[in-house]
Enzyme design. Structure first.
Site, mmCIF file in Angstrom:
data_model
loop_
_atom_site.group_PDB
_atom_site.id
_atom_site.type_symbol
_atom_site.label_atom_id
_atom_site.label_comp_id
_atom_site.label_asym_id
_atom_site.label_seq_id
_atom_site.Cartn_x
_atom_site.Cartn_y
_atom_site.Cartn_z
ATOM 1 N N THR A 51 35.640 49.894 102.808
ATOM 2 C CA THR A 51 34.766 51.045 102.032
ATOM 3 C C THR A 51 33.836 51.078 101.533
ATOM 4 O OG1 THR A 51 35.731 52.062 99.812
ATOM 5 C CG2 THR A 51 37.457 52.566 102.316
ATOM 6 N N CYS A 52 33.500 52.708 100.988
ATOM 7 C CA CYS A 52 31.520 52.386 100.757
ATOM 8 C C CYS A 52 31.682 51.816 99.367
ATOM 9 C CB CYS A 52 30.718 53.204 100.165
ATOM 10 S SG CYS A 52 31.775 54.549 99.933
ATOM 11 N N ARG A 54 34.239 49.687 98.086
ATOM 12 C CA ARG A 54 35.241 48.692 98.123
ATOM 13 C C ARG A 54 35.755 47.558 99.745
ATOM 14 N NH1 ARG A 54 38.691 49.565 95.301
ATOM 15 N NH2 ARG A 54 38.429 51.382 95.390
ATOM 16 N N ASP A 110 42.232 61.771 97.658
ATOM 17 C CA ASP A 110 42.567 62.212 98.903
ATOM 18 C C ASP A 110 42.215 60.973 100.271
ATOM 19 O OD1 ASP A 110 44.404 63.631 98.179
ATOM 20 O OD2 ASP A 110 43.205 65.202 98.522
ATOM 21 N N GLU A 186 26.855 55.425 92.826
ATOM 22 C CA GLU A 186 28.307 55.621 92.915
ATOM 23 C C GLU A 186 28.382 56.738 92.787
ATOM 24 O OE1 GLU A 186 31.045 55.967 88.937
ATOM 25 O OE2 GLU A 186 29.672 53.950 89.633
#
Length: 480
Positions: A51-52, A54, A110, A186
């Site tokens: 994902t962005c 990890r 979620d 982040e």
């Protein structure tokens, strides 16, 4: 050898790594990464999720060092402090925490469980999942779903980025709006992901490094584009809402750049500020800073922290259940091997006995059924105690006992049943056990001669009258 193996994992994620390091550890295609891992010697199963925030990969091997070697290439372009290598149990627990949202930038969010399910499907299509990773990942998904249905882990907002979107949604109509996010770090990523879930029509992401903004734009669920930070002023002219979250030491948007923006809601999350405070005086421009978000974050932070503690307890319980499942499967594999070996010997010896008896007298179907039933009963009774011992050994992590059983009852064994001479050469303990459980003697030896009529064989099925069995059959069964 027990074929369940061990899981080894590696992750480069937001808690230890920068966006650049995560990108360096990511593969261009997840399916290709799984294929490469499966092609590595010793790897039997493989899984990856990106994902962005990890890049993670997991393999199943016979030994942990094989797993670490297989995953080393993923960590190679990243500084060591950004890489976390996880052993078997740490990998299992991390996958559960990941699915539950405890490893996310936004506690309990979620999106990750959907991303995990998508990654599982990719791994299945790539034939990367076997029995061990399948069990581990299905347990993780189960934990993630339980966490969201049984606790308040995903209720409300807790991060500044998502709180900014909540505030924007309260103050203006986002339906069909254009949003501008300043920063692809982040906080900017969280804001972009959160506002993409609203009714906005267009999302612009401005960042000093455009590839980082492009990466975020590619992952969100609405029409999004990346622009350079120098173009932020022009973009603000057509934006209805601006959320600023860069690390710039200077203002990114000056007051004069917002002078012609019209009705624009600005939420500045940066420290120092990204938007010049004087811009609040411009007609139609409203600026909120971090202080305006305290009420929104405070009302949900405590709720999610309490829920996170509940989820941790849930993970402890499910983790123990998963380990117990793996233990049962390892024991069941040894038990299955033991029964397969016994079944092979039983079938061979029953076949030999039937042939000898047929040569002396015709056997009826009833006789054959009695002999088969007797052989099955003997196998079941003889293996009942070892079965119980193997399950107890698994529960106590006594893998030495299970490994010994796998070696003693090799399913590929197709040689003759050991003779008494061969038994004498075994270890004393093994010889004693076999002597107790397998009291056979070669046909034609002195022990074949009995004083008086033969007794009914032990283990004869209920309802079978020994008088219905020919005398020579009873003698053969009694001898064996």
């Amino acid at each position: 050898m027990i074929r369940n193996g061990v899981i080894t994992g590696v992750r480069v994620a937001h808690d230890t790594a920068t966006v650049d390091e995560i990108e360096a550890a990511s593969a261009d295609d997840v399916a290709d990464r799984i294929a490469d891992l499966l092609a590595t010697p010793g790897v039997r199963e493989a899984f990856a999720i990106q994902t962005c925030n990890r890049a993670e990969a997991y393999v199943v091997t016979d030994r942990a060092d094989q797993g670490r070697d297989a995953l080393a290439e993923i960590a190679e372009p990243v500084r060591s402090g950004a890489v976390v290598t996880m052993a078997h149990e740490a990998s299992l627990r991390h996958l559960m925490r990941l699915a539950a949202g405890l490893e996310s930038l936004v506690l309990g969010e979620d999106q990750i469980i959907g991303q995990l399910k998508d990654a599982i499907e990719i791994a299945r299509r790539a034939e990367g999942l076997g029995p061990m990773l399948e069990d581990a990942l299905m347990k993780a998904v189960h934990v993630g779903e339980r966490a969201r249905t049984e606790t308040a882990i995903n209720e409300g907002v807790v991060s500044l980025g998502s709180a900014a979107v909540t505030l924007a949604d309260r103050e203006i109509d986002l339906d069909g709006a254009t949003a501008l996010i300043l920063g692809a770090g982040e906080m900017g990523t969280i804001a972009a992901e959160a506002i993409a879930e609203t009714a906005v029509d267009r999302l612009l992401i401005a960042n000093r490094t455009i590839p980082h903004a492009t990466h975020v734009a590619d992952t969100v669920s609405t029409d999004a584009s990346a622009i350079g930070l120098s173009a932020a002023g022009a973009a603000a002219d057509r934006a209805d809402v601006v959320i600023a979250a860069t690390g710039s030491p200077d203002h990114v948007l000056a007051a004069e750049e917002l002078a012609s923006a019209g009705e624009t809601l600005c939420i500045d999350l940066a420290q120092p500020r990204d938007i010049e405070p004087d811009a609040d005086a411009e007609a139609g421009v409203t600026i909120h800073d971090i202080d305006a978000l305290e009420a929104i974050t405070a009302e949900t932070h405590a709720r999610r922290e309490d829920a996170a503690a509940e989820v941790e307890t849930m993970i402890d319980e499910e983790f123990d259940r998963l380990l117990a499942l793996f233990k049962r499967k390892r024991a069941d594999e040894a038990i299955s091997t033991m029964y397969e070996s016994a079944e092979r010997v039983k079938n061979r010896e029953v076949g030999t006995a039937m042939a000898k008896l047929d040569a002396n007298a015709e056997l009826t179907e009833t006789h054959r059924e009695v002999i088969e039933s007797l052989a099955d009963s003997l196998v079941s009774q003889l293996l009942a105690a070892p079965t119980k011992s193997l399950r107890e050994a698994a529960a106590e992590d006594d893998w030495t006992t299970i490994q010994t059983a796998m070696q003693l009852f090799n399913p590929e064994f197709d040689g003759p049943v050991p003779t008494d001479d061969a038994v004498d050469e075994l270890d004393v303990d093994n010889a004693d056990t076999e002597a107790d459980d397998n009291d056979e003697t070669p046909a034609g030896s002195d022990s074949d001669t009995q004083a008086g009529p033969p007794k009914s064989p032990a283990g004869l099925p209920d309802g079978v009258d020994p008088e219905e069995i020919p005398q020579h059959v009873l003698e053969q069964l009694s001898d064996n």
